[in-house]
Scaffold this motif. Structure first.
Motif, PDB file in Angstrom:
ATOM      1  N   PRO A 294       0.789  -1.156  -0.149  1.00 37.15           N
ATOM      2  CA  PRO A 294       0.078   0.044   0.119  1.00 37.15           C
ATOM      3  C   PRO A 294       0.918   1.186   0.152  1.00 37.15           C
ATOM      4  CG  PRO A 294       0.154  -0.841   2.208  1.00 37.15           C
ATOM      5  CD  PRO A 294       0.895  -1.670   1.231  1.00 37.15           C
TER       6      PRO A 294
ATOM      7  N   PHE B 124       0.728   5.960  -0.749  1.00 31.91           N
ATOM      8  CA  PHE B 124      -0.101   6.934  -1.134  1.00 31.91           C
ATOM      9  C   PHE B 124       0.274   7.724  -2.504  1.00 31.91           C
ATOM     10  CE2 PHE B 124      -2.415   7.537   2.698  1.00 31.91           C
ATOM     11  CZ  PHE B 124      -1.828   6.993   3.782  1.00 31.91           C
TER      12      PHE B 124
ATOM     13  N   THR C 162      -2.938   1.121  -9.285  1.00 33.77           N
ATOM     14  CA  THR C 162      -3.524   0.420  -8.594  1.00 33.77           C
ATOM     15  C   THR C 162      -3.797  -1.006  -9.481  1.00 33.77           C
ATOM     16  OG1 THR C 162      -4.383   1.712  -6.815  1.00 33.77           O
ATOM     17  CG2 THR C 162      -5.327  -0.550  -7.065  1.00 33.77           C
TER      18      THR C 162
ATOM     19  N   THR D  48      -1.529  -1.083  -4.118  1.00 31.71           N
ATOM     20  CA  THR D  48      -2.690  -0.244  -3.725  1.00 31.71           C
ATOM     21  C   THR D  48      -2.402   1.120  -3.683  1.00 31.71           C
ATOM     22  OG1 THR D  48      -3.880  -2.067  -2.823  1.00 31.71           O
ATOM     23  CG2 THR D  48      -4.793  -0.101  -2.485  1.00 31.71           C
TER      24      THR D  48
ATOM     25  N   LYS E 106      -3.240   4.570  -2.489  1.00 31.39           N
ATOM     26  CA  LYS E 106      -4.255   5.485  -1.742  1.00 31.39           C
ATOM     27  C   LYS E 106      -4.166   7.070  -1.917  1.00 31.39           C
ATOM     28  CE  LYS E 106      -2.841   3.380   1.918  1.00 31.39           C
ATOM     29  NZ  LYS E 106      -2.653   2.902   3.337  1.00 31.39           N
TER      30      LYS E 106
END
Lengths: 111, 114
Positions: A12, A14, A86, A108, A110
């Motif tokens: 994950p 940002f 993603t 992923t 975010k």
């Protein structure tokens, strides 16, 4: 026999942050190396490949990877990711009619 | 520019039934592959072919058969479907040589065996 290990099953991150997806390969002979991307419910698309020559290879969508023979690695990097990055990413090696894939890394991004 | 075409996209089979997954490519590639993709397992090679009339087993061939009568087509046959064959199947093709080795993939066939 050759094999490919992707060291992270999920990453994950940002949006606009840098990312590195790690891949190690094992083979007693020279291999070709690839990174593929898979978006949901789609097949795999080639991001980049290393066959020979310069160890830093650039691919589509701003991705690049570096072949390191001494560490048997082929890590994928992007300096600034977007939401649209993603996806699932697969590292693969090819030698003598045999293409092997890693288990995949789910990236992923975010907001 | 079709590339690699797989049919069907989805299928539900009952245990013991048989079916053929179709794969066709229009790029004149001599190599073709069948993979299955299971969650967290990456892609496993089922069978591959380096040209018409030539096929060979991959990592997980049990329960499957293939044929390659033409350069374009590489069907995968399941004779007695089992729940363990529930998976997403991908066909791919390539033309190794002259700086090329990458595989081109179809969109996949999602198979459920119940």
């Amino acid at each position: 026999a050759q094999s490919v290990t992707q060291l992270d099953s999920q990453v994950p991150v940002f949006e606009e942050a840098p990312v590195e997806l790690r891949c190690n390969y094992s083979s007693s002979v020279s291999v070709y190396l690839f990174w593929y991307v898979q978006y949901p419910n789609q097949g795999l698309q080639l991001l980049l490949k290393y066959l020979s020559g310069s160890t830093l290879v650039k691919g589509i969508n701003g991705f690049e990877a570096e072949f390191n023979k001494s560490q048997t690695s082929f890590h994928l990097r992007k300096p600034s990711v977007h939401i649209s990055d993603t996806a699932e990413y697969f590292c693969a090696s090819y030698n003598n009619n045999d293409m092997r894939f890693g288990a995949g890394t789910r990236l992923t991004v975010k907001p | 520019n079709a590339g690699v075409t797989q049919t069907p996209k989805f299928r539900i089979l009952k245990i013991g039934q048989s079916m053929t997954l179709q794969c066709a490519q229009d790029m004149n590639h001599n190599y073709m592959y069948w993979y299955r993709q299971d969650p967290g397992m990456g892609l496993k090679l089922i069978y591959y072919s380096v040209g018409a009339g030539i096929t060979d087993k991959g990592e997980v061939p049990n329960g499957y058969n293939v044929s390659r009568s033409t350069t374009e087509d590489f069907p995968l046959r399941l004779e007695l479907a089992a729940p363990s064959q529930t998976s997403v199947y991908f066909c791919a093709s390539s033309l190794p040589g002259q700086g090329r080795a990458e595989a081109f993939f179809g969109q996949g066939t999602r198979l459920t065996v119940v």
